[in-house]
Scaffold this active site. Sequence first.
Site, mmCIF file in Angstrom:
data_model
loop_
_atom_site.group_PDB
_atom_site.id
_atom_site.type_symbol
_atom_site.label_atom_id
_atom_site.label_comp_id
_atom_site.label_asym_id
_atom_site.label_seq_id
_atom_site.Cartn_x
_atom_site.Cartn_y
_atom_site.Cartn_z
ATOM 1 N N ARG A 1 0.631 -0.760 0.088
ATOM 2 C CA ARG A 1 -0.015 -0.207 0.032
ATOM 3 C C ARG A 1 0.814 1.856 0.592
ATOM 4 O O ARG A 1 1.631 1.439 0.715
ATOM 5 C CB ARG A 1 -0.892 0.137 0.955
ATOM 6 C CG ARG A 1 -1.842 1.148 0.996
ATOM 7 C CD ARG A 1 -2.929 0.589 2.345
ATOM 8 N NE ARG A 1 -3.517 -0.191 2.088
ATOM 9 C CZ ARG A 1 -5.349 -0.357 1.603
ATOM 10 N NH1 ARG A 1 -5.438 0.411 1.113
ATOM 11 N NH2 ARG A 1 -5.216 -1.430 1.855
ATOM 12 N N THR B 1 -0.479 7.744 -1.265
ATOM 13 C CA THR B 1 -2.035 7.465 -1.716
ATOM 14 C C THR B 1 -3.309 6.482 -0.910
ATOM 15 O O THR B 1 -3.975 6.013 -1.135
ATOM 16 C CB THR B 1 -1.892 7.370 -3.278
ATOM 17 O OG1 THR B 1 -1.241 5.564 -3.099
ATOM 18 C CG2 THR B 1 -1.304 8.088 -4.094
ATOM 19 N N ASP C 1 -4.359 -11.898 11.464
ATOM 20 C CA ASP C 1 -3.596 -11.830 10.477
ATOM 21 C C ASP C 1 -3.170 -13.149 10.318
ATOM 22 O O ASP C 1 -2.613 -13.753 10.401
ATOM 23 C CB ASP C 1 -2.428 -10.815 10.364
ATOM 24 C CG ASP C 1 -1.947 -9.883 9.529
ATOM 25 O OD1 ASP C 1 -1.186 -11.573 8.966
ATOM 26 O OD2 ASP C 1 -1.663 -9.267 9.434
ATOM 27 N N ASP D 1 0.837 -13.509 9.506
ATOM 28 C CA ASP D 1 1.830 -13.628 10.374
ATOM 29 C C ASP D 1 1.257 -15.202 11.141
ATOM 30 O O ASP D 1 1.780 -15.987 11.662
ATOM 31 C CB ASP D 1 1.227 -12.354 11.514
ATOM 32 C CG ASP D 1 1.597 -11.293 11.655
ATOM 33 O OD1 ASP D 1 2.752 -11.546 10.565
ATOM 34 O OD2 ASP D 1 1.358 -10.301 11.908
HETATM 35 N N1 URA Z 1 -6.287 -9.486 6.777
HETATM 36 C C1 URA Z 1 -5.586 -10.421 7.881
HETATM 37 O O1 URA Z 1 -4.318 -11.459 7.592
HETATM 38 N N2 URA Z 1 -6.799 -10.447 8.193
HETATM 39 C C2 URA Z 1 -7.929 -9.837 8.696
HETATM 40 O O2 URA Z 1 -8.636 -9.936 9.085
HETATM 41 C C3 URA Z 1 -7.952 -8.746 7.300
HETATM 42 C C4 URA Z 1 -7.370 -8.560 6.756
#
Ligand code: URA
Length: 210
Positions: free
Chosen positions: A105, A109, A201, A204
Amino acid sequence: MGGMVTVVTHPLVQHKLSVMRDVQTGVKEFRELAGELSLLLAYEAMRDLETVQETVQTPITQAQFPMLSGKKLALVAILRAGLIMTDAIVQLVPAAKVGHIGLYRDPQTLQPVAYYNKLPTDIAERRVFLTDPMLATGGSAVAAIERLKEAGATSIKLMCILAAPEGIAVIEREHPDVEIVVAAVDTHLNDHGYIVPGLGDAGDRIYGTK
Ligand code: URA
C-alpha cells in the site's frame, strides 16, 4: 448487479475454519488447516470444470469416461498469504500454472501498488483461480484482478477463506464478472481493517511473524 458468491457451508470446512479462528491454534496447525481448507474450497470452485468422454482401457475392458477438458488452469497467489492456498491446490491440479502478485500500500495514496507480478504467459487462455485467504477491504483483490485483466485474463474466480461484507461489495461493484468462493462471510471490518470476528492476521499466523 453483483457477481456470484459461493459460501462453502460443508461441515468439514466450517469445523476447520472454527479451529483456525481460535487464538490458541498454533502456527503448525493453522498452516495445515489453511492447506486442507484450500483443497476443499478448490473442490467447490472447480465444480464447473468441463469434461469430455475419453476412451480408457481398464484391466477389464475399454470404455468411455470423463476427463478434464476445456481451458487450462492458472492459480495466482496474492503474496504472501495466498501462497498457502496455491501450494495446497496445485496438488489437486498439477497441470495448473502458478502466478504471483505482490502488492504493497502506497503510504501517500493508500492505493495498492504491484511490486511483483509474474503470471503465466498464456494467462489469457486459462481459467484463473486467484487466492487470498482474507478478503477485507477488497483493495488488494481489486488491484490483483486489474493486473490479471491487463494480462488478458477473462475467466477469474477469487478464492478466500474469510471475507468481510465490505470486501465482497467492492468486488461485486468493480468486477461483477469475478465469482467469489469463500468459507464464511463475517460481520464487518474494524477500524484497523481486521475482519470481525475473523481469525487475526492470516499471513502472521501462517508464517509465525508476530
Ligand atoms: N488481512 C488479514 O490477514 N486479516 C484480516 O482480518 C484482514 C486482512
